[in-house]
Design a protein around this motif. Structure first.
Motif, PDB file in Angstrom:
ATOM      1  N   ARG A   3       0.834  -1.268   0.020  1.00 17.39           N
ATOM      2  CA  ARG A   3       0.090   0.040  -0.130  1.00 17.39           C
ATOM      3  C   ARG A   3       0.899   1.036   0.074  1.00 17.39           C
ATOM      4  N   GLY A  33      -8.118   3.025  -3.159  1.00 18.22           N
ATOM      5  CA  GLY A  33      -9.144   2.385  -3.328  1.00 18.22           C
ATOM      6  C   GLY A  33      -9.635   1.906  -1.965  1.00 18.22           C
ATOM      7  N   ALA A  45     -13.529  -9.917 -11.290  1.00 19.19           N
ATOM      8  CA  ALA A  45     -12.207  -9.060 -11.464  1.00 19.19           C
ATOM      9  C   ALA A  45     -12.143  -8.219 -12.485  1.00 19.19           C
ATOM     10  N   GLY A  46     -11.652  -7.115 -12.479  1.00 19.14           N
ATOM     11  CA  GLY A  46     -11.878  -6.306 -13.769  1.00 19.14           C
ATOM     12  C   GLY A  46     -12.998  -5.582 -14.192  1.00 19.14           C
ATOM     13  N   GLU A  66     -12.650  -0.236 -10.109  1.00 19.57           N
ATOM     14  CA  GLU A  66     -12.215  -1.747 -10.767  1.00 19.57           C
ATOM     15  C   GLU A  66     -12.096  -2.686  -9.566  1.00 19.57           C
ATOM     16  N   ALA A  68     -10.425  -5.063  -8.142  1.00 25.17           N
ATOM     17  CA  ALA A  68      -8.915  -5.553  -8.319  1.00 25.17           C
ATOM     18  C   ALA A  68      -8.804  -7.124  -7.873  1.00 25.17           C
ATOM     19  N   PHE A  69      -9.682  -7.371  -7.071  1.00 27.92           N
ATOM     20  CA  PHE A  69      -9.701  -8.965  -6.484  1.00 27.92           C
ATOM     21  C   PHE A  69     -11.023  -9.184  -5.923  1.00 27.92           C
ATOM     22  N   TYR A  76     -14.539  -7.924  -1.796  1.00 29.66           N
ATOM     23  CA  TYR A  76     -13.642  -7.641  -3.059  1.00 29.66           C
ATOM     24  C   TYR A  76     -12.745  -6.349  -2.701  1.00 29.66           C
ATOM     25  N   VAL A  78     -11.355  -2.903  -4.153  1.00 25.81           N
ATOM     26  CA  VAL A  78     -11.538  -1.733  -5.527  1.00 25.81           C
ATOM     27  C   VAL A  78     -10.468  -0.924  -5.595  1.00 25.81           C
ATOM     28  N   LYS A  79      -9.960  -0.893  -6.837  1.00 23.51           N
ATOM     29  CA  LYS A  79      -8.983   0.370  -7.066  1.00 23.51           C
ATOM     30  C   LYS A  79      -9.710   1.357  -7.631  1.00 23.51           C
ATOM     31  N   CYS A  81     -10.387   4.026 -10.232  1.00 23.95           N
ATOM     32  CA  CYS A  81      -9.679   4.485 -11.459  1.00 23.95           C
ATOM     33  C   CYS A  81     -10.390   5.874 -12.194  1.00 23.95           C
TER      34      CYS A  81
END
Length: 106
Positions: A3, A33, A45-46, A66, A68-69, A76, A78-79, A81
């Motif tokens: 991180r 995120g 994912a994605g 997004e 991320a995993f 899950y 989240v990134k 974007c």
């Protein structure tokens, strides 16, 4: 530690808007995120989606995220974007507000 940003532990309330708004419980919120606690209805994912998060300042953060995993049955990552300048400042202010508490992990 991967991180780069200080993160706020949480939990925070959030929503993933859609045909039916999906209530979310948010943890580990940072400029990069967050983690969404979810036992079902996880994106793949994605996948990119809009997320609304109630900040401890009383303001609402709105971002594109997004997945991320995904950890099925758990949640899950989240990134972010797409985060407007106004929303980035809201989030920075929330982190600063909690900087000297046990809610922020650097």
């Amino acid at each position: 530690d991967r991180r780069r940003n200080a993160r706020i532990v949480g939990p925070f309330e959030g929503v993933r808007p859609g045909l039916v708004d999906l209530p979310l419980q948010i943890y580990d919120l940072s400029l990069g995120g967050c983690f969404v606690n979810s036992f079902h209805d996880a994106p793949h994912a994605g996948q990119i989606f809009t997320i609304h998060i109630e900040l401890p300042t009383g303001e609402t953060l709105i971002a594109k995220g997004e997945a991320a995993f995904v950890r099925l049955g758990f949640g899950y990552g989240v990134k972010f974007c797409e985060l407007s300048e106004d929303n980035r400042i809201r989030l920075e202010n929330a982190v600063k507000m909690l900087q000297h508490t046990d809610q922020v992990i650097v």
